[in-house]
Enzyme design. Structure first.
Site, mmCIF file in Angstrom:
data_model
loop_
_atom_site.group_PDB
_atom_site.id
_atom_site.type_symbol
_atom_site.label_atom_id
_atom_site.label_comp_id
_atom_site.label_asym_id
_atom_site.label_seq_id
_atom_site.Cartn_x
_atom_site.Cartn_y
_atom_site.Cartn_z
ATOM 1 N N HIS A 100 -1.508 25.945 4.034
ATOM 2 C CA HIS A 100 -0.591 27.016 3.187
ATOM 3 C C HIS A 100 0.326 26.163 2.335
ATOM 4 C CE1 HIS A 100 3.140 26.304 5.097
ATOM 5 N NE2 HIS A 100 2.414 26.069 6.084
ATOM 6 N N HIS A 119 -9.528 14.371 -5.976
ATOM 7 C CA HIS A 119 -10.642 14.202 -4.943
ATOM 8 C C HIS A 119 -10.053 14.281 -3.618
ATOM 9 C CE1 HIS A 119 -14.687 12.410 -3.608
ATOM 10 N NE2 HIS A 119 -14.259 13.252 -2.738
HETATM 11 C C1 LIG Z 1 -8.735 1.878 -0.346
HETATM 12 C C2 LIG Z 1 -9.814 1.499 -0.789
HETATM 13 C C3 LIG Z 1 -10.385 2.142 -1.901
HETATM 14 C C4 LIG Z 1 -9.778 0.087 -1.210
HETATM 15 O O1 LIG Z 1 -10.905 -0.684 -1.506
HETATM 16 P P1 LIG Z 1 -10.997 -2.042 -2.305
HETATM 17 O O2 LIG Z 1 -10.092 -1.889 -3.587
HETATM 18 O O3 LIG Z 1 -12.215 -2.627 -2.319
HETATM 19 O O4 LIG Z 1 -9.771 -2.949 -1.436
HETATM 20 P P2 LIG Z 1 -10.128 -4.000 -0.309
HETATM 21 O O5 LIG Z 1 -11.266 -3.613 0.444
HETATM 22 O O6 LIG Z 1 -10.159 -5.306 -1.062
HETATM 23 O O7 LIG Z 1 -8.810 -3.874 0.545
HETATM 24 C C5 LIG Z 1 -7.452 -4.266 0.131
HETATM 25 C C6 LIG Z 1 -6.759 -4.357 1.278
HETATM 26 O O8 LIG Z 1 -6.467 -2.866 1.681
HETATM 27 C C7 LIG Z 1 -6.762 -2.899 3.135
HETATM 28 N N1 LIG Z 1 -7.459 -1.682 3.244
HETATM 29 C C8 LIG Z 1 -8.625 -1.252 2.245
HETATM 30 N N2 LIG Z 1 -8.924 -0.152 2.905
HETATM 31 C C9 LIG Z 1 -7.928 0.242 3.905
HETATM 32 C C10 LIG Z 1 -7.821 1.407 4.688
HETATM 33 N N3 LIG Z 1 -8.800 2.492 4.612
HETATM 34 N N4 LIG Z 1 -7.116 1.301 5.705
HETATM 35 C C11 LIG Z 1 -6.204 0.296 6.102
HETATM 36 N N5 LIG Z 1 -6.459 -0.500 5.007
HETATM 37 C C12 LIG Z 1 -7.218 -0.805 4.180
HETATM 38 C C13 LIG Z 1 -7.647 -4.303 3.326
HETATM 39 O O9 LIG Z 1 -7.776 -4.574 4.767
HETATM 40 C C14 LIG Z 1 -7.121 -5.074 2.430
HETATM 41 O O10 LIG Z 1 -5.724 -5.660 2.974
HETATM 42 P P3 LIG Z 1 -5.732 -7.395 2.933
HETATM 43 O O11 LIG Z 1 -5.573 -7.595 1.585
HETATM 44 O O12 LIG Z 1 -4.269 -7.361 3.657
HETATM 45 O O13 LIG Z 1 -7.038 -8.053 3.693
HETATM 46 C C15 LIG Z 1 -11.227 1.404 0.433
HETATM 47 O O14 LIG Z 1 -11.100 0.513 1.291
HETATM 48 C C16 LIG Z 1 -11.146 2.984 0.870
HETATM 49 O O15 LIG Z 1 -10.621 3.122 1.839
HETATM 50 N N6 LIG Z 1 -11.968 3.788 0.357
HETATM 51 C C17 LIG Z 1 -12.234 5.096 0.626
HETATM 52 C C18 LIG Z 1 -13.624 5.704 0.830
HETATM 53 C C19 LIG Z 1 -13.892 7.178 1.154
HETATM 54 O O16 LIG Z 1 -13.120 7.649 1.608
HETATM 55 N N7 LIG Z 1 -14.899 7.392 0.312
HETATM 56 C C20 LIG Z 1 -15.213 8.967 0.486
HETATM 57 C C21 LIG Z 1 -16.239 8.933 -0.505
HETATM 58 S S1 LIG Z 1 -16.810 10.865 -0.659
#
Ligand SMILES: CC(C)(COP(=O)(O)OP(=O)(O)OC[C@H]1O[C@@H](n2cnc3c(N)ncnc32)[C@H](O)[C@@H]1OP(=O)(O)O)[C@@H](O)C(=O)NCCC(=O)NCCS
Length: 200
Positions: free
Chosen positions: A124, A133
């Site tokens: 709510h 998104h």
């Molecule tokens: C957040 C996100 C966008 C980052 O992606 P990225 O820019 O490629 O970043 P990296 O994978 O290089 O990660 C950077 C840091 O964040 C941390 N990290 C990334 N995603 C994380 C998550 N979901 N939870 C906790 N830590 C996360 C990594 O461990 C890394 O930490 P470090 O530098 O201490 O090793 C991606 O990991 C993510 O969670 N995407 C969501 C995807 C999703 O939900 N899609 C739905 C589509 S419908």
């Protein structure tokens, strides 16, 4: 039978086509500037004319906004899955899509060209601004606000009353307990700012 056109012929378009079909709305064609795509789920892809009413079927928030800014004299439709439970008191603006299994509770406001993805819950009085998104399986408790263009990764939980800024990226599975400023990537449980994002 009502008709809606789409802009963007990727995976996101497939889900929207399914939803529109279930609403008894036909999709005559999908526009895409990639000349090598000729159809999506049996719907023809065109490369010349963008028609309305339109939904911009592109998952990337910033690209959706750029496309909207570029197009002129277009009106927008919306896709609300028949399996979504949406309060009569929720307001959802045009261009927005609500996927299967979503629950949107009373007095929620959702802006233009937002995506509320599969199985997310929005409780709510939440305010979701334009081009947001909310990825699959997120749970937004009551009175949460999500700023323009922000992406909330799959399975994220946001506790009541928290405000997430504009054009942020929140990692999948985060638990947000405190406000998040504009233009940051934030991740984890508890959700912490990882870096500032340059959105210029
Ligand atoms: C957040 C996100 C966008 C980052 O992606 P990225 O820019 O490629 O970043 P990296 O994978 O290089 O990660 C950077 C840091 O964040 C941390 N990290 C990334 N995603 C994380 C998550 N979901 N939870 C906790 N830590 C996360 C990594 O461990 C890394 O930490 P470090 O530098 O201490 O090793 C991606 O990991 C993510 O969670 N995407 C969501 C995807 C999703 O939900 N899609 C739905 C589509 S419908």
């Amino acid at each position: 039978m009502q008709n809606i056109y789409l802009y963007g012929a990727g995976g996101h378009a497939k889900v929207i086509i399914d939803i529109l079909k279930s609403m008894n709305i036909s999709v005559t064609s999908v526009y895409d500037d990639n000349l090598s795509i000729s159809e999506v789920l049996g719907t023809p892809v065109v490369h010349d004319k963008v028609s309305s009413p339109l939904i911009i079927s592109i998952g990337n928030n910033a690209i959706r906004k750029k496309v909207e800014e570029k197009l002129q004299n277009i009106n927008y439709g919306k896709a609300l899955a028949t399996s979504a439970i949406i309060s009569d008191t929720a307001l959802i603006e045009n261009g927005t899509v609500v996927m299967q299994g979503v629950v949107i509770q009373s007095s929620v406001k959702i802006g233009r060209h937002a995506i509320i993805n599969t199985g997310a819950t929005v409780d709510h009085d939440c305010i979701i601004h334009d081009f947001v998104h909310i990825a699959p399986g997120c749970n937004l408790c009551g009175n949460v606000e999500v700023g323009e263009g922000t992406f909330i990764g799959a399975g994220t939980v946001i506790i009541p009353g928290v405000k997430v800024g504009k054009w942020c990226v929140v990692g999948a599975g985060s638990v947000i307990r405190k406000n998040i400023p504009d233009n940051v990537m934030a991740v984890g449980n508890p959700c912490k700012i990882y870096k500032t994002i340059n959105n210029e």
